[in-house]
Design a protein around this motif. Structure first.
Motif, mmCIF file in Angstrom:
data_model
loop_
_atom_site.group_PDB
_atom_site.id
_atom_site.type_symbol
_atom_site.label_atom_id
_atom_site.label_comp_id
_atom_site.label_asym_id
_atom_site.label_seq_id
_atom_site.Cartn_x
_atom_site.Cartn_y
_atom_site.Cartn_z
ATOM 1 N N ALA A 86 0.827 -1.210 0.000
ATOM 2 C CA ALA A 86 0.000 0.000 0.000
ATOM 3 C C ALA A 86 0.864 1.263 0.000
ATOM 4 O O ALA A 86 0.568 2.223 -0.727
ATOM 5 N N LEU A 87 1.915 1.270 0.801
ATOM 6 C CA LEU A 87 2.800 2.436 0.840
ATOM 7 C C LEU A 87 3.543 2.599 -0.480
ATOM 8 O O LEU A 87 3.753 3.732 -0.952
ATOM 9 N N ASN A 88 3.934 1.496 -1.106
ATOM 10 C CA ASN A 88 4.554 1.576 -2.428
ATOM 11 C C ASN A 88 3.600 2.196 -3.437
ATOM 12 O O ASN A 88 3.986 3.064 -4.228
ATOM 13 N N ARG A 89 2.336 1.743 -3.427
ATOM 14 C CA ARG A 89 1.340 2.294 -4.358
ATOM 15 C C ARG A 89 1.140 3.790 -4.126
ATOM 16 O O ARG A 89 1.089 4.567 -5.076
ATOM 17 N N ARG A 90 1.005 4.181 -2.864
ATOM 18 C CA ARG A 90 0.833 5.608 -2.531
ATOM 19 C C ARG A 90 2.019 6.438 -3.010
ATOM 20 O O ARG A 90 1.850 7.523 -3.565
ATOM 21 N N ASP A 91 3.223 5.908 -2.793
ATOM 22 C CA ASP A 91 4.423 6.629 -3.211
ATOM 23 C C ASP A 91 4.488 6.765 -4.726
ATOM 24 O O ASP A 91 4.842 7.821 -5.249
ATOM 25 N N ARG A 92 4.134 5.698 -5.438
ATOM 26 C CA ARG A 92 4.140 5.759 -6.907
ATOM 27 C C ARG A 92 3.127 6.792 -7.416
ATOM 28 O O ARG A 92 3.420 7.528 -8.352
ATOM 29 N N ILE A 93 1.958 6.837 -6.792
ATOM 30 C CA ILE A 93 0.931 7.796 -7.210
ATOM 31 C C ILE A 93 1.424 9.224 -6.986
ATOM 32 O O ILE A 93 1.247 10.100 -7.844
ATOM 33 N N THR A 94 2.060 9.486 -5.834
ATOM 34 C CA THR A 94 2.575 10.839 -5.572
ATOM 35 C C THR A 94 3.689 11.205 -6.546
ATOM 36 O O THR A 94 3.933 12.386 -6.782
ATOM 37 N N GLN A 95 4.353 10.206 -7.138
ATOM 38 C CA GLN A 95 5.392 10.455 -8.141
ATOM 39 C C GLN A 95 4.807 10.589 -9.545
ATOM 40 O O GLN A 95 5.546 10.720 -10.514
ATOM 41 N N GLY A 96 3.452 10.525 -9.632
ATOM 42 C CA GLY A 96 2.791 10.651 -10.929
ATOM 43 C C GLY A 96 2.853 9.393 -11.774
ATOM 44 O O GLY A 96 2.771 9.441 -12.994
ATOM 45 N N ARG A 97 2.971 8.246 -11.131
ATOM 46 C CA ARG A 97 3.066 6.969 -11.836
ATOM 47 C C ARG A 97 1.825 6.132 -11.551
ATOM 48 O O ARG A 97 1.040 6.447 -10.668
ATOM 49 N N GLU A 98 1.677 5.047 -12.282
ATOM 50 C CA GLU A 98 0.603 4.091 -12.023
ATOM 51 C C GLU A 98 0.862 3.431 -10.670
ATOM 52 O O GLU A 98 2.012 3.272 -10.270
ATOM 53 N N PRO A 99 -0.209 3.012 -9.958
ATOM 54 C CA PRO A 99 -0.012 2.417 -8.628
ATOM 55 C C PRO A 99 0.842 1.155 -8.626
ATOM 56 O O PRO A 99 1.609 0.929 -7.698
ATOM 57 N N THR A 100 0.714 0.326 -9.651
ATOM 58 C CA THR A 100 1.526 -0.894 -9.710
ATOM 59 C C THR A 100 2.512 -0.783 -10.873
ATOM 60 O O THR A 100 2.189 -0.225 -11.918
ATOM 61 N N PRO A 101 3.709 -1.316 -10.699
ATOM 62 C CA PRO A 101 4.727 -1.172 -11.737
ATOM 63 C C PRO A 101 4.456 -2.045 -12.955
ATOM 64 O O PRO A 101 3.890 -3.134 -12.848
ATOM 65 N N SER A 102 4.855 -1.561 -14.114
ATOM 66 C CA SER A 102 4.752 -2.360 -15.335
ATOM 67 C C SER A 102 6.077 -3.060 -15.619
ATOM 68 O O SER A 102 6.151 -3.941 -16.456
ATOM 69 N N LEU A 103 7.122 -2.643 -14.919
ATOM 70 C CA LEU A 103 8.435 -3.242 -15.072
ATOM 71 C C LEU A 103 9.033 -3.467 -13.685
ATOM 72 O O LEU A 103 8.998 -2.569 -12.841
ATOM 73 N N ILE A 104 9.533 -4.681 -13.460
ATOM 74 C CA ILE A 104 10.171 -4.981 -12.170
ATOM 75 C C ILE A 104 11.546 -5.583 -12.424
ATOM 76 O O ILE A 104 11.833 -6.059 -13.513
ATOM 77 N N CYS A 105 12.373 -5.535 -11.410
ATOM 78 C CA CYS A 105 13.697 -6.141 -11.463
ATOM 79 C C CYS A 105 13.752 -7.250 -10.419
ATOM 80 O O CYS A 105 13.320 -7.047 -9.285
ATOM 81 N N VAL A 106 14.270 -8.394 -10.798
ATOM 82 C CA VAL A 106 14.392 -9.534 -9.894
ATOM 83 C C VAL A 106 15.870 -9.863 -9.765
ATOM 84 O O VAL A 106 16.593 -9.911 -10.760
ATOM 85 N N ASP A 107 16.324 -10.068 -8.535
ATOM 86 C CA ASP A 107 17.718 -10.443 -8.307
ATOM 87 C C ASP A 107 17.774 -11.417 -7.136
ATOM 88 O O ASP A 107 16.852 -11.496 -6.338
ATOM 89 N N SER A 108 18.869 -12.162 -7.076
ATOM 90 C CA SER A 108 19.039 -13.099 -5.957
ATOM 91 C C SER A 108 20.463 -13.020 -5.441
ATOM 92 O O SER A 108 21.371 -12.571 -6.142
ATOM 93 N N GLN A 109 20.622 -13.463 -4.212
ATOM 94 C CA GLN A 109 21.929 -13.469 -3.572
ATOM 95 C C GLN A 109 22.000 -14.685 -2.656
ATOM 96 O O GLN A 109 21.092 -14.928 -1.873
ATOM 97 N N SER A 110 23.092 -15.433 -2.761
ATOM 98 C CA SER A 110 23.323 -16.560 -1.864
ATOM 99 C C SER A 110 24.141 -16.061 -0.682
ATOM 100 O O SER A 110 25.100 -15.313 -0.850
ATOM 101 N N VAL A 111 23.738 -16.487 0.530
ATOM 102 C CA VAL A 111 24.364 -16.000 1.751
ATOM 103 C C VAL A 111 24.781 -17.190 2.601
ATOM 104 O O VAL A 111 23.993 -18.107 2.835
ATOM 105 N N LYS A 112 26.037 -17.163 3.070
ATOM 106 C CA LYS A 112 26.537 -18.219 3.956
ATOM 107 C C LYS A 112 25.823 -18.167 5.289
ATOM 108 O O LYS A 112 25.494 -17.102 5.788
ATOM 109 N N LEU A 113 25.619 -19.342 5.878
ATOM 110 C CA LEU A 113 25.032 -19.431 7.212
ATOM 111 C C LEU A 113 26.079 -19.899 8.210
ATOM 112 O O LEU A 113 27.033 -20.583 7.849
ATOM 113 N N ALA A 114 25.859 -19.554 9.447
ATOM 114 C CA ALA A 114 26.717 -20.063 10.520
ATOM 115 C C ALA A 114 26.599 -21.582 10.551
ATOM 116 O O ALA A 114 25.530 -22.133 10.264
#
Length: 154
Positions: A86-114
């Motif tokens: 909801a906060l993302n949608r509100r922020d996008r609207i205040t920036q003059g954009r559509e509430p939901t993005p039409s383009l997204i970026c996906v990334d991953s990261q592997s992290v060592k565990l103890a």
């Protein structure tokens, strides 16, 4: 909540009245409680910003076990995800954009565990990491939309 200095966050500040008015609409505030949910929310944001341990939460906030209770409850019920979306949608609207993005970026990261942690652990053969993998989805404005954490071998 956060104080900015030339685009960088310099220190933690508690929620302003205006920020709280927006956030409280997405939290279960219908019934009367012993604890002030605004203080609970401030405590959660404090932990997220500073990275302190739950048990080291300053005494100006509710007891750490109460804050942790609400955090896990809201996470389990999807309340925090709904608030973020909801906060993302509100922020996008205040920036003059559509509430939901039409383009997204996906990334991953592997992290060592103890070594002693065994929950959701696996080996990412490509990166030679024994641990977990986190995958994130952000829009072109850098707003975090979703996170998924799982064993690194998945």
């Amino acid at each position: 909540m956060l104080q900015h200095n030339r685009g960088m966050i310099t220190q933690f500040n508690e929620l302003t009245d205006t920020q709280w008015q927006v956030i409280e609409n997405y939290l279960p505030t219908q019934r009367k409680r012993r604890l002030c949910l605004r203080q609970v929310t401030n405590a959660i944001f404090y932990i997220l910003r500073t990275g302190c341990q739950w048990r080291n939460l300053p005494v100006c906030y509710p007891h750490w076990q109460a804050v942790y209770y609400y955090f896990t409850k809201w996470k389990r019920e999807g309340c925090l995800n709904r608030l973020n979306q909801a906060l993302n949608r509100r922020d996008r609207i205040t920036q003059g954009r559509e509430p939901t993005p039409s383009l997204i970026c996906v990334d991953s990261q592997s992290v060592k565990l103890a070594p002693l942690l065994s929950e959701q652990r696996g080996i990412d053969a490509a990166k030679k990491v024994n641990g977990r993998k986190r995958q994130i989805i952000v829009d072109t404005g850098g707003r975090l939309w979703n996170v998924y954490v799982h064993a690194a071998n998945q």
